[in-house]
Scaffold this motif. Structure first.
Motif, short mmCIF file in Angstrom:
data_model
loop_
_atom_site.label_atom_id
_atom_site.label_comp_id
_atom_site.label_asym_id
_atom_site.label_seq_id
_atom_site.Cartn_x
_atom_site.Cartn_y
_atom_site.Cartn_z
N UNK A 47 0.84 -1.21 0.00
CA UNK A 47 0.00 0.00 0.00
C UNK A 47 0.87 1.25 0.00
N UNK A 48 1.93 1.19 0.76
CA UNK A 48 2.81 2.35 0.82
C UNK A 48 3.48 2.58 -0.54
N UNK A 49 3.90 1.51 -1.20
CA UNK A 49 4.52 1.64 -2.53
C UNK A 49 3.49 2.17 -3.53
N UNK A 50 2.29 1.69 -3.43
CA UNK A 50 1.24 2.17 -4.33
C UNK A 50 0.98 3.64 -4.09
N UNK A 51 0.98 4.05 -2.89
CA UNK A 51 0.75 5.44 -2.55
C UNK A 51 1.88 6.31 -3.11
N UNK A 52 3.13 5.85 -3.04
CA UNK A 52 4.25 6.60 -3.55
C UNK A 52 4.18 6.69 -5.06
N UNK A 53 3.73 5.65 -5.74
CA UNK A 53 3.61 5.65 -7.20
C UNK A 53 2.57 6.64 -7.62
N UNK A 54 1.50 6.72 -6.84
CA UNK A 54 0.42 7.61 -7.19
C UNK A 54 0.79 9.07 -6.93
N UNK A 55 1.60 9.30 -6.04
CA UNK A 55 1.98 10.68 -5.72
C UNK A 55 3.15 11.07 -6.49
#
Length: 145
Positions: free
Chosen positions: A137-145
């Motif tokens: 989830x944290x990696x996905x959040x970083x990709x999205x931002x």
């Protein structure tokens, strides 16, 4: 009284070697037992002038004691041959059950330890999965931002 401890323990109706008990009516030694009256009596009590004349169940105290001794020995023998073996079997059964319970308790402890190890492994796996999901989830959040 002036009786020694040994004399004080002398059973009723048994002549002590020092001085046999005396009939309070005739002063004679109490050497007989009237079964009809359940009393110790002297030879004079059995005569025509005595209170126990004609009673059919008069026996010597010595014979009565011998009979009681034989009956007691028979009872002890019966206990030794029948009761004691039964008690020994019961005690053996208790020992066997105790040993079995001890084995079962040890097996139960072992099973509990194994279940605890498995539970820890499963918890560790769940923790790892949750940590992995948080990481994802944290990696996905970083990709999205």
């Amino acid at each position: 009284s002036d009786a020694t401890p040994e004399e004080a323990e002398q059973p009723v109706g048994v002549d002590s070697p020092q001085s046999p008990r005396q009939c309070c009516e005739h002063g004679e030694p109490l050497k007989y037992h009237c079964g009809q009256c359940n009393e110790e009596i002297c030879a004079e009590c059995m005569t025509s002038t005595g209170n126990h004349h004609g009673h059919k169940t008069i026996r010597s105290v010595k014979d009565l004691c011998k009979e009681h001794k034989i009956n007691a020995l028979d009872a002890v023998s019966n206990v030794k041959t029948t009761v004691v073996p039964k008690l020994e079997k019961c005690l053996q059964a208790v020992d066997d059950i105790s040993a079995k319970l001890g084995r079962e308790a040890e097996n139960t402890r072992g099973e509990a330890r194994q279940a605890g190890v498995k539970a820890k492994e499963m918890i560790d796996m769940q923790v790892e999965q949750i940590v992995q999901q948080v990481d994802d989830l944290e990696q996905s959040r970083h990709k999205l931002l």
